[in-house]
Every structure is written in structure tokens, then in C-alpha cells.
Design a protein around this motif. Structure first.
Motif, PDB file in Angstrom:
ATOM      1  N   ALA A 182      -3.767  -3.198  -3.404  1.00 50.95           N
ATOM      2  CA  ALA A 182      -2.363  -2.929  -3.101  1.00 50.95           C
ATOM      3  C   ALA A 182      -2.114  -3.158  -1.617  1.00 50.95           C
ATOM      4  N   ASP A 183      -0.938  -3.701  -1.299  1.00 49.08           N
ATOM      5  CA  ASP A 183      -0.561  -3.871   0.096  1.00 49.08           C
ATOM      6  C   ASP A 183      -0.234  -2.520   0.739  1.00 49.08           C
ATOM      7  N   ARG A 184       0.295  -1.601  -0.057  1.00 47.15           N
ATOM      8  CA  ARG A 184       0.629  -0.271   0.454  1.00 47.15           C
ATOM      9  C   ARG A 184       0.464   0.742  -0.671  1.00 47.15           C
TER      10      ARG A 184
END
Length: 199
Positions: A120-122
Motif C-alpha cells: 500500500a502507498d499509505r
């Protein structure tokens, strides 16, 4: 009633379309050729009909079953109503869930897997209480920032910290205690305070 009970009767009967007027649990009231008639949702009809839907009917004996939802006039979202203990299975294969937004709501969730990979990017997580039991934990990060009201850490054997620079500050009391204390510096050891007690 399961998916194959009465299948012979349904196959021999003509299907017909009707409008859903009301729903009360698993019982439906339909408008068929200008009159109201009761019906039940077939076991294999996963889409839950809503009032205003146009549905396909089949009949087994004197009982009418909703086989499928043909049309929905409103903008109500589709709801797949699965019975208790339902399973989505891709035995020996792969199961993909693809969506722009994926929402999971459950009173209790269990995940059992041999290998878990998350990318996940964030990531944002909120938990009332979190417990983690692991045999080994390895963390690699560019930066880690933690803000706590209280922090307790109990190490049963040994703890090692290796860094280029270490800066520890306490706005109140700083207490260091050990059976043996060893402080070494290659260049300078400096103690500064309004009072210094040794011994």
C-alpha cells in the motif's frame, strides 16, 4: 429449499415477469397480471430483490419462486444475500476482488493464511486494543516517529542499540541504574550540572 429441490417442476413450467411490491423477510408480495401474489426467493437467486424491481418467476406446484432480478428502476445498490455459512471458493486456483474502493464490515473477522503480503502507498489503522504475538519481527523504514502518552517496554534478555548519534532528553527526571555501568568515550566525557554527586 436447496438449489435442486423442485428443479424438474421449475424446468417444465413457463417463466413470467412480475413487479415486486413489498418484502417481509424471505416473503415477497408481487404484482402479476394486475393482481397481488406471494412468492419466495429461490435459493440460487443471490441478488436480493427490492420493491420496484422486475423479477423473473418460476413455479413449482403452487409456490412461485423469484429466479432472478431482471430490472431495477431505482438507484438502490445491488445486494448479494448469502445464507449463513456461505463460501466463495476457488479450489486450487486464484480468487480476485477488484474495486476502486473496497469496504469490509464485520463484527468479527478472522484471517488464516500461510503467507500474507500487503502492499500500500499509505496505510491508516485505528484500533481500540491491539495485541501482537510473533516469533520474530523485522522492520525496515526510512523514518519512524512514535507519539505516546505512556510507553513501557520489558526485555527479558538483552537489548542493543547501534546508531551514529543518540540523543535522549527528559524534561523531568532521568534515571539510569544497573549492577554494572560502563561509560567509554574516545575523545571526551562531560558532566554538567548545578550539583554533581559521585560515590
Amino acid at each position: 429449499m436447496n438449489a435442486i429441490t423442485g428443479m424438474t417442476g421449475l424446468a417444465m413450467a413457463e417463466t413470467e415477469a412480475a413487479d415486486v411490491l413489498a418484502r417481509d423477510g424471505d416473503a415477497y408480495t408481487l404484482r402479476l397480471e394486475g393482481r397481488e401474489t406471494p412468492a419466495r426467493r429461490a435459493f440460487s437467486c443471490l441478488v436480493e430483490p427490492e420493491p420496484g424491481d422486475v423479477v423473473l418467476l418460476g413455479r413449482a406446484g403452487t409456490v412461485r419462486y423469484i429466479l432472478a432480478v431482471l430490472e431495477r428502476a431505482g438507484d438502490a445498490p445491488m445486494r448479494l444475500a448469502l445464507p449463513d455459512g456461505a463460501t466463495l471458493a476457488a479450489d486450487g486456483g486464484r480468487l480476485n476482488l477488484a474495486a476502486q474502493t473496497l469496504v469490509m464490515e464485520s463484527e468479527r473477522t478472522q484471517v488464516v493464511t500461510g503467507t500474507l503480503g500487503v502492499s500500500a502507498d499509505r496505510t491508516e489503522a485505528r484500533a481500540g486494543r491491539l495485541s501482537l504475538v510473533a516469533e520474530a519481527i523485522e522492520t525496515m523504514a526510512e523514518r519512524i516517529i512514535g507519539r505516546f502518552r505512556r510507553s513501557y517496554r520489558f526485555v527479558e534478555e538483552s537489548e542493543q542499540i547501534r546508531a551514529r548519534d543518540i540523543d535522549q532528553r527528559a524534561s523531568g527526571h532521568l534515571h539510569l541504574r544497573g549492577e554494572t555501568a560502563n561509560v567509554q568515550a574516545g575523545v571526551l566525557v562531560k558532566l554538567h550540572g548545578s550539583q554533581i554527586h559521585l560515590g
